[in-house]
Scaffold this active site. Structure first.
Site, PDB file in Angstrom:
ATOM      1  CD  GLU A 153      39.802  44.759  37.573  1.00 20.85           C
ATOM      2  OE1 GLU A 153      38.850  44.652  36.776  1.00 20.85           O
ATOM      3  OE2 GLU A 153      40.546  43.804  37.839  1.00 20.85           O
TER       4      GLU A 153
ATOM      5  CB  THR B  14      36.392  38.747  41.034  1.00 17.84           C
ATOM      6  OG1 THR B  14      37.227  38.160  40.031  1.00 17.84           O
ATOM      7  CG2 THR B  14      37.258  39.393  42.093  1.00 17.84           C
TER       8      THR B  14
HETATM    9  N1  HSE Z   1      43.138  40.078  44.136  1.00 14.78           N
HETATM   10  C1  HSE Z   1      41.898  39.779  43.473  1.00 14.78           C
HETATM   11  C2  HSE Z   1      41.157  38.750  44.303  1.00 14.78           C
HETATM   12  C3  HSE Z   1      42.169  39.247  42.099  1.00 14.78           C
HETATM   13  O1  HSE Z   1      41.790  37.784  44.699  1.00 14.78           O
HETATM   14  O2  HSE Z   1      39.972  38.913  44.562  1.00 14.78           O
HETATM   15  C4  HSE Z   1      40.954  38.925  41.305  1.00 14.78           C
HETATM   16  O3  HSE Z   1      41.349  38.422  40.038  1.00 14.78           O
END
Ligand code: HSE
Length: 316
Positions: free
Chosen positions: A138, A191
């Site tokens: 990630e 993201t």
């Molecule tokens: N928690 C992360 C965000 C999830 O909101 O950036 C991304 O899918």
């Protein structure tokens, strides 16, 4: 099945779940990604084929989320002096979900890859122990090692990331009649970009509302109190900023609530929007109403209606 080859499916996930930014997420049954691993005689990890990504994902092993998870796993074996660290893999990735969708696309690929590699190596790690390896993926994908997609994709269920340091992930109880409708509009939101728009400081009174809702949501899940779940599904900090990046968000959320959803918010970092509902029939009605609400915005959409997926990754 050839024991030196394995194919694993890992599913999409809904992260944040309104009030639980970077700390809550659940797995759904579909869509998802499939990763096939072949043990090679020599050492080294190679991504030999990616389909379904329109040629957009990197084949370089240190840039692709699937191979990065495996390389991180092999590093951990090396640190323990385990000879299996010298294993080699060829990786074929079948993307069956869109990139930049808010459905945990990178998480699905890395989880499927690491679960497959661990199985071919004879399970040197437990499922929970694989989590740091997919968090590293990630970080490669979006710059932040958030676990709210990878943890539910890896472990199944509805999970709380109680702490990152040390890592502490808790499975939450899920009421039997809880269903989810997720609508994916055909626009892409990375993201990494959706994190850049977030404010770095939060007002104390906003924080109080947010953590009270998070506590309320978890209590609602535990007590199977659907009304409490609904009242608590509110994100007053991130949704107001990120929803501006999703055409039609207010209309779609309005239709979800008008049609009986318990609550509705952005799935992960968007652009997908999820609604939690009581019962499958309600989730289907809500999902279709959400899709209709996107029509004036000239956006095609996909609808996924699912219960929480408790199974986690599966062998294909
Ligand atoms: N928690 C992360 C965000 C999830 O909101 O950036 C991304 O899918």
């Amino acid at each position: 099945m050839n024991p030196s080859e394995i194919t694993v499916f890992a599913s999409a996930t809904v992260a944040n779940v309104a009030c639980g930014f970077d700390s809550l997420g659940f797995a759904i049954h579909e869509p998802g990604d499939e990763v096939t691993l072949v043990s090679t005689v020599g050492t080294g990890v190679r991504v030999t084929e990616i389909t379904g990504d329109e040629g957009r994902l990197p084949l370089e092993a240190h840039k692709n989320t699937a191979s990065v998870a495996i390389l991180t796993l092999l590093d951990a074996l090396r640190a323990k002096g385990d000879a299996r660290a010298d294993a080699g893999f060829d990786i074929r990735i079948k993307k069956m979900m869109p990139l930049g969708s808010g459905l945990g696309s990178s998480a699905a690929s890395s989880v499927a890859a690491v679960v497959g590699a661990n199985a071919l190596l004879g399970e040197p790690f437990t499922r929970e122990e694989l989590l740091p390896f997919v968090m590293q993926s990630e970080k490669i994908a979006c710059g932040a090692a958030h676990a709210d997609n990878v943890a539910p994709a890896l472990l199944g269920g509805f999970v709380l990331v109680r702490s990152y340091k040390p890592l502490d992930v808790v499975q939450l109880h899920v009421p039997a009649d809880l269903w989810c409708a997720v609508v994916h509009p055909h626009i892409e939101l990375l993201t990494e970009d959706a994190r850049k728009v977030l404010k770095k400081n939060i007002r104390l009174d906003d924080a109080v509302v947010q953590w009270s809702n998070l506590a309320g949501l978890i209590t609602g899940l535990m007590k199977e109190d659907y009304e409490l779940i609904g009242r608590s599904l509110d994100d007053i900090i991130f949704e107001p900023v990120r929803s501006l990046l999703i055409p039609g968000f207010d209309a779609v959320k309005g239709e979800a609530l008008a049609n009986g959803a318990l609550g509705c918010s952005i799935s992960g970092s968007g652009p997908s929007i999820f609604a939690l509902c009581r019962g499958e029939a309600s989730a289907r009605i809500v999902g279709q109403a959400m899709q209709q609400a996107f029509v004036p915005y000239q956006l095609d959409t996909d609808l996924y209606v699912s219960q929480v997926n408790h199974q986690g990754p599966t062998l294909r």
